[in-house]
Write a protein that holds these residues in place. Sequence first.
Motif, short mmCIF file in Angstrom:
data_model
loop_
_atom_site.label_atom_id
_atom_site.label_comp_id
_atom_site.label_asym_id
_atom_site.label_seq_id
_atom_site.Cartn_x
_atom_site.Cartn_y
_atom_site.Cartn_z
N TRP A 14 0.83 -1.20 0.00
CA TRP A 14 0.00 0.00 0.00
C TRP A 14 0.87 1.25 0.00
O TRP A 14 0.63 2.19 -0.77
CB TRP A 14 -0.94 -0.02 1.21
CG TRP A 14 -1.71 1.25 1.37
CD1 TRP A 14 -2.78 1.67 0.64
CD2 TRP A 14 -1.44 2.28 2.32
NE1 TRP A 14 -3.19 2.90 1.09
CE2 TRP A 14 -2.38 3.30 2.12
CE3 TRP A 14 -0.48 2.43 3.32
CZ2 TRP A 14 -2.40 4.45 2.89
CZ3 TRP A 14 -0.51 3.59 4.08
CH2 TRP A 14 -1.47 4.58 3.86
N SER A 17 2.46 1.68 -3.33
CA SER A 17 1.53 2.19 -4.35
C SER A 17 1.37 3.71 -4.24
O SER A 17 1.22 4.39 -5.25
CB SER A 17 0.18 1.49 -4.24
OG SER A 17 -0.51 1.89 -3.08
N PHE A 27 6.36 0.93 -7.05
CA PHE A 27 5.35 -0.11 -6.84
C PHE A 27 5.78 -1.41 -7.49
O PHE A 27 5.62 -2.49 -6.93
CB PHE A 27 4.00 0.36 -7.38
CG PHE A 27 2.86 -0.56 -7.02
CD1 PHE A 27 2.65 -0.97 -5.71
CD2 PHE A 27 2.00 -1.01 -8.00
CE1 PHE A 27 1.60 -1.82 -5.38
CE2 PHE A 27 0.94 -1.84 -7.68
CZ PHE A 27 0.74 -2.25 -6.37
#
Length: 110
Positions: A14, A17, A27
Motif C-alpha cells: 500500500w 503504491s 510499486f
Amino acid sequence: MMPVFPVLAPACLWLASIIGKKLIFAFQLAKFLLVGAMATVFDLGSLAVFMAMTGIKEGAWYVVFKSASFIISVALKYFPNKLWAFKKPVLSIKKGIFAIFFPSPLPTSL
C-alpha cells in the motif's frame, strides 16, 4: 519474522503504491521484492521438508536437496514476477519459458 510477514506485506505494498504515484518504479519494485521474499521462504521451507523427510543434513544429498528447492522456487516465482510484478503479455511468457528451459540441459550433456 514469519508471523509479521502477512501483516507487513500488504501494508508495504500500500505504501509503495502511494510512493509509486510519484516514482513509477517503486510499486513494481515492491511487488518484485515481495515475490522474491515469498520465493525465499518457499526455498528454505522446502529444503527443511526435504531434510526432515530424509534426516540428511549434510553431504552430497544436501546439495541435491538445496538444488531442487532452489530450482522449484525459481520456477514458482517466474510467473508471479512475469504476470503481476512486470505485467508481461502471455505470448512473451511462452518465449521466456522456452529460453529458460531449453538451454538448461546443454551444459549437463557436455
